[in-house]
Design a protein around this motif. Structure first.
Motif, PDB file in Angstrom:
ATOM      1  N   GLU A   1       0.946   4.060  -2.820  1.00 18.44           N
ATOM      2  CA  GLU A   1       0.536   5.278  -2.790  1.00 18.44           C
ATOM      3  C   GLU A   1       1.687   6.394  -3.433  1.00 18.44           C
TER       4      GLU A   1
ATOM      5  N   SER B   1       1.004  -1.070  -0.015  1.00 15.91           N
ATOM      6  CA  SER B   1      -0.234  -0.094   0.212  1.00 15.91           C
ATOM      7  C   SER B   1       1.023   1.124   0.019  1.00 15.91           C
ATOM      8  N   LYS B   2       2.163   1.268   0.786  1.00  9.15           N
ATOM      9  CA  LYS B   2       2.962   2.357   0.703  1.00  9.15           C
ATOM     10  C   LYS B   2       3.519   2.527  -0.503  1.00  9.15           C
TER      11      LYS B   2
ATOM     12  N   ILE C   1      -4.051   6.811  -9.936  1.00  3.58           N
ATOM     13  CA  ILE C   1      -4.581   5.625  -8.992  1.00  3.58           C
ATOM     14  C   ILE C   1      -5.059   4.638  -9.973  1.00  3.58           C
TER      15      ILE C   1
ATOM     16  N   SER D   1       1.221   9.001  -6.421  1.00  2.00           N
ATOM     17  CA  SER D   1       1.553  10.247  -6.181  1.00  2.00           C
ATOM     18  C   SER D   1       2.753  10.830  -7.267  1.00  2.00           C
TER      19      SER D   1
END
Length: 214
Positions: free
Chosen positions: A141, A137-138, A171, A145
């Motif tokens: 993300e 998830s990190k 995304i 970004s």
């Protein structure tokens, strides 16, 4: 400069050099990836990993708390490789942004594809292991970004038209890559073939960011 390999033959009867901690850790990781190429993750035990690395079960636990921890370490290394390649490609000053996007997608395909057994196992374990899930998830993300920032930059310089929020597009594109590559690596049906998947993904990215017929 790399040291020149020795041409001397080993002395018969000499004791083998002591295995260092790093060597044992590398042996565990190499064993895990090799076994994942042969059978599903849930069929691999810590005993299998220890035996394959030439160590005892108690010694295994000195280096890793569980087989999930081994998988996490392997997956983390693959992510680092993909990230380094992505940064190198997208950091270039190129006159052809379309080629740059294609190459960046190719980096993901090549890096995760070269370690597809680990990639597929990590995707499976995400459902039950919070550490693997949080790592991915990190990473996602961060990639979303960065992609959003690049889309905004292309819009500001007039290369890409305005449209939906850049973050939303980023995304969607990142998640599309994730699912499409997973399906291709796993041989799911339907899925895009190995030889076509990068170009198909790149076509969708370019038409989404720049408009059709890019």
């Amino acid at each position: 400069m790399s040291p020149t390999p020795s041409t001397e033959r080993p002395v018969r009867g000499r004791r083998a050099p002591r295995v260092s901690g790093d060597d044992r850790e590398r042996a565990i990781l190499a064993t895990a990836e090799r076994l994942l190429e042969q059978r599903p993750y849930h069929e691999i035990s810590t005993d299998d990993l220890a035996r394959g690395a030439g160590i005892s079960r108690p010694t295994f636990y000195f280096y890793f708390a569980s087989k999930d921890a081994v998988l996490l370490a392997l997956f983390d290394r693959i992510i680092e490789q993909a990230e380094a390649g992505r940064i190198e490609v997208l950091g270039r000053d190129r006159d052809d942004p379309a080629a740059r996007w294609r190459e960046a997608i190719g980096v993901f395909y090549e890096t995760f594809g070269a370690h597809r057994a680990v990639t597929l196992a990590a995707a499976e374990v995400q459902l039950s292991n919070s550490e693997v899930r949080e790592l991915w998830s990190k990473v996602m993300e961060g990639w979303a970004s960065d992609t959003a920032a690049l889309i905004e930059a292309e819009r500001e310089r007039g290369a890409a038209p305005p449209g939906a929020p850049a973050r939303d597009l980023a995304i969607a594109l990142i998640r599309m890559n994730e699912r499409m590559l997973h399906a291709t690596f796993a041989g799911e049906s339907p899925s895009v073939s190995e030889q076509d998947v990068v170009e198909v993904l790149a076509t969708i990215w370019l038409s989404t960011i720049y408009g059709p017929a890019r």
